[in-house]
Motif scaffolding. Sequence first.
Motif, PDB file in Angstrom:
ATOM      1  N   ALA A  89       0.773  -1.364   0.050  1.00 26.48           N
ATOM      2  CA  ALA A  89      -0.124  -0.077   0.077  1.00 26.48           C
ATOM      3  C   ALA A  89       0.973   1.260   0.048  1.00 26.48           C
ATOM      4  CB  ALA A  89      -0.795   0.023   1.187  1.00 26.48           C
ATOM      5  N   LEU A  90       1.974   0.973   0.579  1.00 21.42           N
ATOM      6  CA  LEU A  90       2.931   2.450   0.352  1.00 21.42           C
ATOM      7  C   LEU A  90       3.763   2.768  -0.795  1.00 21.42           C
ATOM      8  CD1 LEU A  90       4.075   4.405   2.562  1.00 21.42           C
ATOM      9  CD2 LEU A  90       5.919   2.765   2.971  1.00 21.42           C
ATOM     10  N   MET A  91       4.044   1.722  -1.430  1.00 23.57           N
ATOM     11  CA  MET A  91       4.866   1.920  -2.727  1.00 23.57           C
ATOM     12  C   MET A  91       3.789   2.887  -3.817  1.00 23.57           C
ATOM     13  SD  MET A  91       7.578   1.107  -2.216  1.00 23.57           S
ATOM     14  CE  MET A  91       8.124   0.710  -0.703  1.00 23.57           C
ATOM     15  N   PRO A  92       2.601   2.445  -3.904  1.00 23.32           N
ATOM     16  CA  PRO A  92       2.043   3.457  -4.811  1.00 23.32           C
ATOM     17  C   PRO A  92       1.976   4.942  -4.430  1.00 23.32           C
ATOM     18  CG  PRO A  92       0.686   1.618  -4.691  1.00 23.32           C
ATOM     19  CD  PRO A  92       1.829   1.269  -3.662  1.00 23.32           C
ATOM     20  N   VAL A  93       1.743   5.057  -2.999  1.00 19.82           N
ATOM     21  CA  VAL A  93       1.946   6.521  -2.439  1.00 19.82           C
ATOM     22  C   VAL A  93       3.104   7.072  -2.772  1.00 19.82           C
ATOM     23  CG1 VAL A  93       1.519   7.470  -0.636  1.00 19.82           C
ATOM     24  CG2 VAL A  93      -0.125   5.846  -1.002  1.00 19.82           C
ATOM     25  N   ARG A  94       4.265   6.486  -2.379  1.00 21.72           N
ATOM     26  CA  ARG A  94       5.638   6.826  -2.705  1.00 21.72           C
ATOM     27  C   ARG A  94       5.931   7.379  -4.058  1.00 21.72           C
ATOM     28  NH1 ARG A  94       9.898   3.203   0.367  1.00 21.72           N
ATOM     29  NH2 ARG A  94      11.277   4.990  -0.274  1.00 21.72           N
ATOM     30  N   LEU A  95       5.266   6.821  -5.040  1.00 26.80           N
ATOM     31  CA  LEU A  95       5.427   6.952  -6.380  1.00 26.80           C
ATOM     32  C   LEU A  95       4.247   7.935  -7.296  1.00 26.80           C
ATOM     33  CD1 LEU A  95       5.798   3.203  -7.862  1.00 26.80           C
ATOM     34  CD2 LEU A  95       7.627   5.050  -7.729  1.00 26.80           C
ATOM     35  N   LEU A  96       3.044   8.067  -6.537  1.00 21.09           N
ATOM     36  CA  LEU A  96       2.028   8.814  -7.085  1.00 21.09           C
ATOM     37  C   LEU A  96       1.884  10.236  -6.565  1.00 21.09           C
ATOM     38  CD1 LEU A  96      -0.306   6.251  -7.978  1.00 21.09           C
ATOM     39  CD2 LEU A  96       1.146   7.350  -9.605  1.00 21.09           C
ATOM     40  N   ALA A  97       2.241  10.236  -5.113  1.00 21.74           N
ATOM     41  CA  ALA A  97       1.892  11.370  -4.264  1.00 21.74           C
ATOM     42  C   ALA A  97       2.613  12.541  -4.398  1.00 21.74           C
ATOM     43  CB  ALA A  97       1.897  11.128  -2.681  1.00 21.74           C
ATOM     44  N   SER A  98       2.274  13.525  -4.108  1.00 23.66           N
ATOM     45  CA  SER A  98       3.160  14.841  -4.203  1.00 23.66           C
ATOM     46  C   SER A  98       3.830  14.944  -2.817  1.00 23.66           C
ATOM     47  CB  SER A  98       2.037  16.069  -4.245  1.00 23.66           C
ATOM     48  OG  SER A  98       1.411  16.242  -2.968  1.00 23.66           O
ATOM     49  N   GLY A  99       4.783  16.109  -2.838  1.00 29.73           N
ATOM     50  CA  GLY A  99       5.861  15.891  -1.832  1.00 29.73           C
ATOM     51  C   GLY A  99       5.268  15.931  -0.369  1.00 29.73           C
ATOM     52  N   PRO A 100       4.280  16.809  -0.066  1.00 29.13           N
ATOM     53  CA  PRO A 100       3.750  16.954   1.431  1.00 29.13           C
ATOM     54  C   PRO A 100       2.935  15.592   1.681  1.00 29.13           C
ATOM     55  CG  PRO A 100       3.180  19.094   0.092  1.00 29.13           C
ATOM     56  CD  PRO A 100       3.745  17.949  -0.823  1.00 29.13           C
ATOM     57  N   VAL A 101       2.180  15.153   0.718  1.00 29.07           N
ATOM     58  CA  VAL A 101       1.415  13.700   1.067  1.00 29.07           C
ATOM     59  C   VAL A 101       2.548  12.764   1.278  1.00 29.07           C
ATOM     60  CG1 VAL A 101      -0.194  12.144   0.092  1.00 29.07           C
ATOM     61  CG2 VAL A 101      -0.572  14.577  -0.167  1.00 29.07           C
ATOM     62  N   ARG A 102       3.450  12.627   0.491  1.00 30.74           N
ATOM     63  CA  ARG A 102       4.711  11.690   0.674  1.00 30.74           C
ATOM     64  C   ARG A 102       5.310  11.901   1.914  1.00 30.74           C
ATOM     65  NH1 ARG A 102       6.594  11.544  -4.155  1.00 30.74           N
ATOM     66  NH2 ARG A 102       7.704  13.393  -4.050  1.00 30.74           N
ATOM     67  N   SER A 103       5.544  12.954   2.356  1.00 33.46           N
ATOM     68  CA  SER A 103       6.333  13.019   3.677  1.00 33.46           C
ATOM     69  C   SER A 103       5.437  12.847   4.680  1.00 33.46           C
ATOM     70  CB  SER A 103       6.481  14.586   3.650  1.00 33.46           C
ATOM     71  OG  SER A 103       7.482  14.981   2.757  1.00 33.46           O
ATOM     72  N   ALA A 104       4.127  13.148   4.683  1.00 34.61           N
ATOM     73  CA  ALA A 104       3.319  12.906   5.760  1.00 34.61           C
ATOM     74  C   ALA A 104       3.036  11.224   5.978  1.00 34.61           C
ATOM     75  CB  ALA A 104       1.983  13.578   5.768  1.00 34.61           C
ATOM     76  N   ALA A 105       3.037  10.744   4.605  1.00 33.07           N
ATOM     77  CA  ALA A 105       2.844   9.128   4.790  1.00 33.07           C
ATOM     78  C   ALA A 105       3.906   8.659   5.291  1.00 33.07           C
ATOM     79  CB  ALA A 105       2.538   8.656   3.402  1.00 33.07           C
ATOM     80  N   LEU A 106       5.233   9.051   5.030  1.00 29.71           N
ATOM     81  CA  LEU A 106       6.461   8.490   5.564  1.00 29.71           C
ATOM     82  C   LEU A 106       6.581   8.855   6.944  1.00 29.71           C
ATOM     83  CD1 LEU A 106       8.905   8.989   2.641  1.00 29.71           C
ATOM     84  CD2 LEU A 106       7.786   6.786   3.272  1.00 29.71           C
ATOM     85  N   ALA A 107       6.100   9.945   7.503  1.00 31.10           N
ATOM     86  CA  ALA A 107       5.858  10.177   8.958  1.00 31.10           C
ATOM     87  C   ALA A 107       4.910   9.100   9.661  1.00 31.10           C
ATOM     88  CB  ALA A 107       5.547  11.453   9.434  1.00 31.10           C
ATOM     89  N   VAL A 108       3.877   8.751   9.134  1.00 33.00           N
ATOM     90  CA  VAL A 108       3.063   7.784   9.990  1.00 33.00           C
ATOM     91  C   VAL A 108       3.841   6.380   9.694  1.00 33.00           C
ATOM     92  CG1 VAL A 108       0.775   6.588   9.855  1.00 33.00           C
ATOM     93  CG2 VAL A 108       1.183   9.303   9.283  1.00 33.00           C
ATOM     94  N   HIS A 109       4.420   6.250   8.552  1.00 37.27           N
ATOM     95  CA  HIS A 109       5.035   4.965   8.376  1.00 37.27           C
ATOM     96  C   HIS A 109       6.245   4.635   9.413  1.00 37.27           C
ATOM     97  CE1 HIS A 109       7.030   1.453   6.753  1.00 37.27           C
ATOM     98  NE2 HIS A 109       8.136   2.104   6.291  1.00 37.27           N
ATOM     99  N   LEU A 110       7.023   5.642   9.723  1.00 31.23           N
ATOM    100  CA  LEU A 110       8.098   5.837  10.508  1.00 31.23           C
ATOM    101  C   LEU A 110       7.747   5.739  11.917  1.00 31.23           C
ATOM    102  CD1 LEU A 110      10.514   8.238   9.009  1.00 31.23           C
ATOM    103  CD2 LEU A 110      10.973   5.797   8.946  1.00 31.23           C
TER     104      LEU A 110
END
Length: 190
Positions: A89-110
């Motif tokens: 579920a994380l990989m498509p977001v890392r590929l498709l998302a804009s910078g702020p969304v990608r950063s927020a997703a990675l913050a939750v992931h970490l």
Amino acid sequence: MSQIPWWGLPLVAVVFALAGALVALLVTARNDNLLKRQRRTRQWYEERKTAYVQLLTAFERATHRLRAAYEAGDKPPSALSYLDQIGPALMPVRLLASGPVRSAALAVHLQLERLHSEMNPSGVVGVQPQIHFRELIAQVPLVMQQFEAAIREELGIRDVPPEPARALNGVVRGLLRRPVTISGTDPERG
């Protein structure tokens, strides 16, 4: 008698026919371009929305499993099982998302990855692993809220419904509802 040559009328007809065909071709090409752009925009929106919903769902599942394991007194699932669960579920977001969304997703992931790893705050004096875990898991909804806000911003999702379309004849209806006065008499008084 007219001074127009015999070939003038067919020439004018051919010129206008070619001009009409050219205009029709240009209008068709413009409409096709607009439809393709609209399809690409819709596809862009749907791809991202689907990826974000899947990742949010996976994050919620992982958080629920962590809380259930903590309340039952069990050891949290391993970090490797967490990565197996979140990775698709994380990989498509890392590929498709804009910078702020990608950063927020990675913050939750970490944050969740930290919770799935061994709680070993031995470097900090006076910190108990249970309290440390509770503090970290209490921060997950806050980080998720930032992720959701970034998604809403990127996709243009607002929390208020759009305004209803006004009827063109609304003015006429408003005029019909008013009481009619004839020659200065008030209809309320009779």
